[in-house]
Write a protein that holds these residues in place. Structure first.
Motif, PDB file in Angstrom:
ATOM      1  N   GLU A 260       0.839  -1.192   0.000  1.00  0.00           N
ATOM      2  CA  GLU A 260       0.000   0.000   0.000  1.00  0.00           C
ATOM      3  C   GLU A 260       0.874   1.242   0.000  1.00  0.00           C
ATOM      4  OE1 GLU A 260      -2.372  -0.259   3.473  1.00  0.00           O
ATOM      5  OE2 GLU A 260      -3.478  -2.051   2.843  1.00  0.00           O
ATOM      6  N   SER A 261       0.271   2.372  -0.319  1.00  0.00           N
ATOM      7  CA  SER A 261       0.989   3.631  -0.180  1.00  0.00           C
ATOM      8  C   SER A 261       1.374   3.806   1.282  1.00  0.00           C
ATOM      9  CB  SER A 261       0.115   4.802  -0.652  1.00  0.00           C
ATOM     10  OG  SER A 261      -1.082   4.868   0.109  1.00  0.00           O
ATOM     11  N   GLY A 262       2.548   4.355   1.512  1.00  0.00           N
ATOM     12  CA  GLY A 262       3.070   4.477   2.878  1.00  0.00           C
ATOM     13  C   GLY A 262       3.947   3.317   3.272  1.00  0.00           C
TER      14      GLY A 262
ATOM     15  N   VAL B  14      -1.187   6.108  -7.216  1.00  0.00           N
ATOM     16  CA  VAL B  14      -2.416   5.575  -7.826  1.00  0.00           C
ATOM     17  C   VAL B  14      -2.407   4.055  -7.699  1.00  0.00           C
ATOM     18  CG1 VAL B  14      -3.741   5.349  -9.950  1.00  0.00           C
ATOM     19  CG2 VAL B  14      -2.578   7.514  -9.408  1.00  0.00           C
ATOM     20  N   PRO B  15      -3.450   3.471  -7.112  1.00  0.00           N
ATOM     21  CA  PRO B  15      -3.492   2.012  -6.975  1.00  0.00           C
ATOM     22  C   PRO B  15      -3.477   1.319  -8.327  1.00  0.00           C
ATOM     23  CG  PRO B  15      -5.129   3.055  -5.552  1.00  0.00           C
ATOM     24  CD  PRO B  15      -4.607   4.120  -6.470  1.00  0.00           C
ATOM     25  N   GLY B  16      -2.951   0.110  -8.317  1.00  0.00           N
ATOM     26  CA  GLY B  16      -2.899  -0.677  -9.544  1.00  0.00           C
ATOM     27  C   GLY B  16      -1.514  -1.237  -9.751  1.00  0.00           C
ATOM     28  N   GLN B  17      -1.194  -1.515 -11.011  1.00  0.00           N
ATOM     29  CA  GLN B  17       0.098  -2.112 -11.322  1.00  0.00           C
ATOM     30  C   GLN B  17       1.157  -1.031 -11.468  1.00  0.00           C
ATOM     31  OE1 GLN B  17       0.927  -5.743 -13.866  1.00  0.00           O
ATOM     32  NE2 GLN B  17       1.378  -4.114 -15.332  1.00  0.00           N
ATOM     33  N   GLY B  18       2.149  -1.093 -10.582  1.00  0.00           N
ATOM     34  CA  GLY B  18       3.273  -0.175 -10.660  1.00  0.00           C
ATOM     35  C   GLY B  18       4.462  -0.855 -11.306  1.00  0.00           C
ATOM     36  N   SER B  19       5.489  -0.068 -11.556  1.00  0.00           N
ATOM     37  CA  SER B  19       6.696  -0.593 -12.202  1.00  0.00           C
ATOM     38  C   SER B  19       7.921  -0.199 -11.398  1.00  0.00           C
ATOM     39  CB  SER B  19       6.822  -0.044 -13.625  1.00  0.00           C
ATOM     40  OG  SER B  19       5.679  -0.366 -14.390  1.00  0.00           O
TER      41      SER B  19
ATOM     42  N   ILE C 270       0.180  -1.835  -6.263  1.00  0.00           N
ATOM     43  CA  ILE C 270      -0.141  -0.840  -5.242  1.00  0.00           C
ATOM     44  C   ILE C 270      -1.595  -1.052  -4.851  1.00  0.00           C
ATOM     45  CG2 ILE C 270      -0.244   1.607  -4.660  1.00  0.00           C
ATOM     46  CD1 ILE C 270       1.777   2.120  -6.896  1.00  0.00           C
ATOM     47  N   LYS C 271      -1.811  -1.537  -3.650  1.00  0.00           N
ATOM     48  CA  LYS C 271      -3.164  -1.873  -3.216  1.00  0.00           C
ATOM     49  C   LYS C 271      -3.939  -0.617  -2.833  1.00  0.00           C
ATOM     50  CE  LYS C 271      -1.889  -4.799   0.014  1.00  0.00           C
ATOM     51  NZ  LYS C 271      -1.945  -5.864   1.048  1.00  0.00           N
ATOM     52  N   PRO C 272      -5.244  -0.598  -3.132  1.00  0.00           N
ATOM     53  CA  PRO C 272      -6.074   0.537  -2.668  1.00  0.00           C
ATOM     54  C   PRO C 272      -6.092   0.564  -1.142  1.00  0.00           C
ATOM     55  CG  PRO C 272      -7.225  -0.773  -4.315  1.00  0.00           C
ATOM     56  CD  PRO C 272      -6.015  -1.559  -3.923  1.00  0.00           C
TER      57      PRO C 272
ATOM     58  N   GLU D 127     -10.988  -9.486  -3.694  1.00  0.00           N
ATOM     59  CA  GLU D 127     -10.831  -8.068  -3.999  1.00  0.00           C
ATOM     60  C   GLU D 127     -11.904  -7.610  -4.980  1.00  0.00           C
ATOM     61  OE1 GLU D 127      -7.059  -5.119  -4.945  1.00  0.00           O
ATOM     62  OE2 GLU D 127      -7.041  -7.165  -5.739  1.00  0.00           O
ATOM     63  N   ILE D 128     -12.450  -6.400  -4.766  1.00  0.00           N
ATOM     64  CA  ILE D 128     -13.451  -5.806  -5.655  1.00  0.00           C
ATOM     65  C   ILE D 128     -12.761  -4.741  -6.503  1.00  0.00           C
ATOM     66  CG2 ILE D 128     -15.678  -4.649  -5.834  1.00  0.00           C
ATOM     67  CD1 ILE D 128     -15.832  -7.429  -4.593  1.00  0.00           C
ATOM     68  N   ILE D 129     -12.965  -4.832  -7.815  1.00  0.00           N
ATOM     69  CA  ILE D 129     -12.320  -3.883  -8.719  1.00  0.00           C
ATOM     70  C   ILE D 129     -13.390  -3.167  -9.528  1.00  0.00           C
ATOM     71  CG2 ILE D 129     -10.756  -3.630 -10.699  1.00  0.00           C
ATOM     72  CD1 ILE D 129     -10.492  -6.725  -8.573  1.00  0.00           C
ATOM     73  N   ALA D 130     -13.355  -1.853  -9.482  1.00  0.00           N
ATOM     74  CA  ALA D 130     -14.247  -1.031 -10.314  1.00  0.00           C
ATOM     75  C   ALA D 130     -13.521  -0.721 -11.614  1.00  0.00           C
ATOM     76  CB  ALA D 130     -14.618   0.248  -9.587  1.00  0.00           C
ATOM     77  N   ASP D 131     -14.059  -1.214 -12.711  1.00  0.00           N
ATOM     78  CA  ASP D 131     -13.373  -1.168 -14.008  1.00  0.00           C
ATOM     79  C   ASP D 131     -14.167  -0.282 -14.968  1.00  0.00           C
ATOM     80  OD1 ASP D 131     -11.855  -1.711 -16.233  1.00  0.00           O
ATOM     81  OD2 ASP D 131     -12.772  -3.677 -16.594  1.00  0.00           O
ATOM     82  N   GLU D 132     -13.674   0.923 -15.209  1.00  0.00           N
ATOM     83  CA  GLU D 132     -14.386   1.891 -16.043  1.00  0.00           C
ATOM     84  C   GLU D 132     -13.966   1.762 -17.508  1.00  0.00           C
ATOM     85  OE1 GLU D 132     -13.815   5.782 -14.544  1.00  0.00           O
ATOM     86  OE2 GLU D 132     -14.709   5.356 -12.575  1.00  0.00           O
ATOM     87  N   HIS D 133     -14.966   1.836 -18.395  1.00  0.00           N
ATOM     88  CA  HIS D 133     -14.716   1.789 -19.840  1.00  0.00           C
ATOM     89  C   HIS D 133     -15.509   2.912 -20.508  1.00  0.00           C
ATOM     90  CE1 HIS D 133     -12.742  -2.234 -19.935  1.00  0.00           C
ATOM     91  NE2 HIS D 133     -13.447  -2.392 -18.826  1.00  0.00           N
TER      92      HIS D 133
END
Length: 763
Positions: free
Chosen positions: A505-507, A577-582, A617-619, A706-712
C-alpha cells in the motif's frame, strides 16, 4: 573471550582491597615476597589483558585508514621507515600529508616496528574515495580483498603500527592506576578499568594516531608530578624525569606544551604545602634541563627552518583547509563543544555513533560522578595531601579544556573528544573519587564497570562491523533468481533480481534485491537509481545510492563475481495511484544524472532506463460499491461480475460503462476485457477491448476477494444505422484469444459473453 574475561575481572575488582604496594629492598631475596607482589598486581595484569583484547578487536574490525587522519599519520610513519629525515613541512607536504606538521616522536617510534615490512603497495591499497565528502557512503577509502587476513605488505604494517598504539594505551592504564593509588588507593583498579573500558579510548588505542603517545606521556608526567608532591624530600632525578617526560610529550604533539601549566601548578602546591619556595626555584631549572635535553633540538630546528620554535606559520599552511576565516568567540566555541560528550565516549571512524542508549548510560555515570564530587566538596573531609592531588588533576583538566576550546576557536573539525584524552587519567580518577562517595558503592562499581566493559566489548561488532560490512560474493553454483542478461554501459551486468513483497500500500516500502557482476575493472563510482512508478506512470518512491549503502562502490567490485545488493525504497507516496506499478533501474556516475549509462538486454540496446518488473499498489480505502445493476456471472475460476453501471443514453456518442469485478482466485494471466456492440444478427459492429482500468489494474495482480471497479468508455461508430443493438462483455486471453468460460446460475452463458445493455438507434 573478552566478555568471559570481563566476568572474571568484575569479581576481582569488587573484592579489591587496599594492598600496600610500597616496595622495599629485598635484602633476603625472599621468593615469597615476590609471589605476594605478583598476586597483588594480578588484577591489574588481568585488566591489561582484557584491554588488549578489546582494543585489538577495535583494531581488526576497523578497515585500514577508516579512523580520523589515519592514512596521513601512516604516511608520516612510512616516510621515516623508508630512512628519510624528518620531512620539511612545506616541501614534503604533498608526499607526507597534512599531519606533516606534527612533532616526530610517535612516528619515529612506530617506524621502528614497521621498517622491516614491505610497504611497496601503500599507494594501491585503500585508495581515497573522492565522493565521500559528497555523501557517497561512509567509506573514506575503497577497500578490497587485499586487506583481508592474513595481512601482507602495507596492510600488515598498518596493523603492526596499531599494535604499537595498543601498547601505549596499556601504559596509560598503568599510569592511571598508580596515580589513583595516591588519592583513592582502595579504588585505583576501578579508575584504571574506567579508562580501559571507555570505548573511545579502546578504539583510539587500536588505531594509528599520535594522540596515543601524548596521552601516555601526559599520564606518566602526572604520575611523576604527583609523586614529587607526595614525597617529603627533594629528588633531582624525579625533577629531571619530569622534564624528560614533558619534553617527550612536546615531541609527541604540540599540545604537550600545556603540561608546563600543571607542572608549575604542582610545584606551587609543594611550596604552599612546605611553606617554602626552595623546591620550586631549585626544581624549575632541573625540569628545564630535562625538557631541553629531549626537545631542545626540535625547537632549534624549527627556528632555523621556519623562523619559529613551533613552526607555527608552516603548521597553519599545512592545515589551511581547517583554519577558520574568523576565530569563533569563546562562547560559540563552548556551544560547539557540546558535541564533545559524544565523541569522548564513543564515535568511531569518521562519525559513526554508538546506539543512543549507550550515551544515556555513559552520561548517567558522569552525572552521578559529578553529584559525588559535589558531596565530597560539601563535606570538607578531604585531607590536605588529597586536596593537593585533586587540585593537580583538576588543574590539568581545566588547562586541557581551555586549550581545546582555543583550538576549536581557530580550527574546524577539532571538536573531538579524543583531543581531551591527555587528561583522561584526571577525568576518570575524579569520576571514581566522586562515585565512591555515593551510597551503594559496590553496586555503582558493578554497574559502571560491568556496563562500560560490556559496551566496550560489543560495540565493535554492533556498530563498526555493520558500518563497513561488504556483501558476500556468491558461489558460481548458486542459481540467481529471475535471471537477467542486462548490461549497463560497458562491463556492469545485472544478473537477476528479487522483490520481497510485490503487493503493498501507499506508505509502505519496496525491498528489491539486485544481483550485480563486474565483467571488467570499473574505474568510476556509479550510482544505482531505483524508482517505483505508480499505475499512472508517476514516480512515487526513489532511491539513488552507491551500492551496498555506500560500502561497496563499483571501483572495488571483484571481476567476474556476483553479489546481492538490497535496496529499501522510501515509503510510497500517499498520492500513489493504486494498480500495477513498475520498478525501473538506471545507473549514472555519482552526481552526474545527465550521463545515464546505456542499457542492453541480450546485446540489444533499449535506452537508459530498465523496466525491471511490476508490482501492485493496493487501494487503501474501504469503498463499498453499489452497482446500478447486479449480476452473478463467473468467468472461469478467475473473476465474478457482480454488477455494472451503464446508460442507454450516449453523450457525444460515448457510453460510460463501469464493471464491478470480484476476484475469485489469483491468476497469473493478464486477461483482456472485451466490450462489443452487436447488431440483431449477432454481427460485431464495434468493439473496445482493454485490460482492466485501461491497463492500470490487470487481472494478474488481483487478489482473492478483492473488488475492482473497471471503467470503460465505449465509443459508438459514426453513421451507425438505425436499429437494435446489444453491448456484451467478457474476458479473454490475449495470447490465444480464448475466452474465459462464463456461467450464470450454474449455466454456461452463450459465447461466454454477458449482455449488459440494449441500444435503440433511431433513423
Amino acid at each position: 573471550m573478552s566478555l568471559i574475561g570481563l566476568s572474571y575481572f568484575s569479581r576481582i575488582i569488587i573484592l579489591e582491597k587496599n594492598v600496600n604496594l610500597t616496595l622495599k629492598p629485598n635484602t633476603s631475596n625472599d621468593p615469597v615476597r615476590f609471589v605476594s607482589i605478583s598476586r597483588a598486581y594480578r588484577p591489574l595484569v588481568t585488566l591489561l589483558g582484557l584491554f588488549a583484547i578489546i582494543s585489538f578487536l577495535y583494531s581488526v574490525t576497523t578497515p585500514i585508514f577508516e579512523a580520523p587522519d589515519e592514512k596521513d599519520h601512516f604516511r608520516y610513519i612510512n616516510w621515516l621507515a623508508d630512512g628519510n629525515e624528518i620531512p620539511h613541512i612545506i616541501e614534503d607536504l604533498a608526499i607526507v600529508g597534512h599531519e606533516i606538521g606534527q612533532p616526530p616522536l610517535y612516528y619515529a617510534t612506530v617506524a621502528l616496528f614497521v621498517a622491516p615490512i614491505d610497504r611497496s603497495d601503500l599507494e594501491t591499497i585503500a585508495e581515497d574515495n573522492p565522493y565521500w565528502r559528497k555523501g557517497a557512503g561512509p567509506n573514506v577509502h575503497y577497500h578490497t580483498g587485499a586487506e583481508r587476513f592474513p595481512y601482507k605488505k602495507s596492510t600488515l604494517a598498518v596493523h603492526v603500527a596499531r599494535l604499537a598504539s595498543i601498547g601505549m594505551g596499556m601504559i596509560t592504564i598503568v599510569s592511571t592506576y598508580f596515580i589513583a593509588r595516591h588519592l583513592i588507593p582502595k579504588h585505583a583498579l576501578w579508575a584504571a578499568a574506567f579508562v580501559a573500558f571507555t570505548p573511545q579510548f579502546a578504539f583510539l588505542s587500536g588505531i594509528i594516531n599520535n594522540d596515543n603517545l601524548i596521552i601516555t606521556l601526559s599520564s606518566l608526567t602526572l604520575l611523576v608530578l604527583v609523586g614529587i608532591v607526595q614525597i617529603p624530600h627533594f629528588s633531582i632525578w624525579r625533577y629531571l624525569l619530569l622534564g624528560i617526560l614533558w619534553g617527550g610529550a612536546i615531541l609527541a604533539k604540540l599540545s604537550g606544551i600545556a603540561l608546563g601549566g600543571v607542572i608549575v601548578l604542582g610545584l606551587l602546591a609543594v611550596a604552599w604545602k612546605e611553606k617554602s619556595w626552595l623546591r620550586l626555584w631549585a626544581g624549575l631549572p632541573i625540569i628545564s634541563i630535562g625538557l631541553l635535553s629531549v626537545s631542545g633540538w626540535w625547537f632549534w630546528r624549527n627556528w632555523n627552518l621556519y623562523g619559529h620554535p613551533l613552526a607555527w606559520e608552516a603548521l597553519i599552511t599545512a592545515n589551511a583547509g581547517l583554519v577558520r576565516a574568523e576565530a569563533l568567540s569563546w562562547w560559540k566555541a563552548l556551544r560547539v563543544s557540546t558535541y564533545l560528550h559524544q565523541s569522548y565516549w564513543a564515535l568511531f571512524g569518521y562519525g559513526i555513533p554508538a546506539p543512543t542508549i549507550f550515551y544515556w548510560f555513559a552520561n548517567g555515570i558522569a552525572a552521578l560522578a559529578v553529584i559525588g564530587i559535589v558531596i565530597r566538596v560539601w563535606q570538607r573531609k578531604t585531607p590536605q595531601p588529597a586536596i593537593i592531588i585533586i587540585g593537580i588533576l583538576t588543574g590539568w583538566l581545566l588547562i586541557m579544556t581551555a586549550a581545546l576550546l582555543n583550538w576549536i576557536r581557530q580550527l574546524a573539525a577539532t571538536e573531538q573528544g579524543r583531543l581531551i584524552f591527555p587528561a583522561i587519567a584526571s577525568i576518570t580518577i575524579l569520576f571514581v573519587w566522586g562515585l565512591s562517595a555515593l551510597p551503594y558503592q559496590q553496586w555503582i562499581k558493578r554497574i559502571t564497570l560491568g556496563g562500560l566493559g560490556i559496551w566496550a566489548a560489543v560495540l565493535p561488532l554492533m556498530v563498526i562491523v555493520p558500518a563497513f560490512a561488504t556483501p558476500s560474493l556468491l558461489s558460481p553454483s548458486i542459481v540467481v533468481p529471475n535471471s537477467q542478461h542486462v548490461e549497463f554501459g560497458s562491463g556492469i551486468w545485472l544478473r537477476g533480481f528479487e522483490v520481497e513483497n510485490r503487493s503493498i500500500e501507499s506508505g509502505q516500502s519496496l525491498v528489491i534485491d539486485l544481483y550485480w557482476q563486474a565483467a571488467q575493472p570499473i574505474d568510476e563510482s556509479y550510482t544505482v537509481s531505483v524508482h517505483a512508478v505508480d499505475a499512472a506512470g508517476r514516480a512515487v518512491a526513489k532511491l539513488d545510492t552507491i551500492p551496498y549503502n555506500g560500502r561497496f562502490p563499483t571501483p572495488v567490485w571483484p571481476q567476474g563475481q556476483t553479489f546481492r545488493d538490497s535496496y529499501t525504497l522510501p515509503p510510497l507516496a500517499e498520492t500513489a495511484v493504486p494498480g500495477q506499478g513498475s520498478i525501473i533501474v538506471k545507473l549514472y556516475p555519482w552526481r552526474q544524472t545527465e550521463k545515464m549509462l546505456p542499457i542492453a538486454i541480450d546485446g540489444n540496446q533499449i535506452g537508459t532506463t530498465l523496466l525491471l518488473t511490476e508490482f501492485k499498489i493496493k487501494p487503501v480505502d474501504d469503498t463499498v460499491y453499489q452497482p446500478s445493476f447486479t449480476t452473478n456471472v463467473t468467468f472461469g475460476n478467475t473473476a465474478r461480475l457482480i454488477g455494472y453501471d451503464a446508460s442507454s443514453t450516449a453523450a457525444n456518442d460515448i457510453i460510460p460503462i463501469t464493471l464491478y469485478w470480484e476476484s475469485i482466485a489469483a491468476d497469473p494471466i493478464d486477461y483482456t476485457v472485451f466490450v462489443h456492440l452487436l447488431d440483431t444478427n449477432g454481427n460485431l459492429v464495434a468493439q473496445a477491448d482493454s485490460l482492466p482500468q485501461n491497463g492500470r489494474f490487470p487481472t494478474s495482480i488481483w487478489e482473492a476477494g478483492e473488488i475492482i471497479a473497471d471503467e470503460h468508455q465505449f465509443h459508438l461508430p459514426e453513421k451507425l444505422q438505425a436499429g437494435e443493438y446489444a453491448v456484451i462483455i467478457g474476458l479473454y486471453n490475449p495470447q490465444n484469444g480464448a475466452r474465459l468460460q462464463a456461467q450464470s446460475d450454474g449455466n454456461r452463458v452463450l459465447n461466454d459473453a454477458v449482455s449488459i445493455l440494449s441500444l435503440t438507434i433511431k433513423p
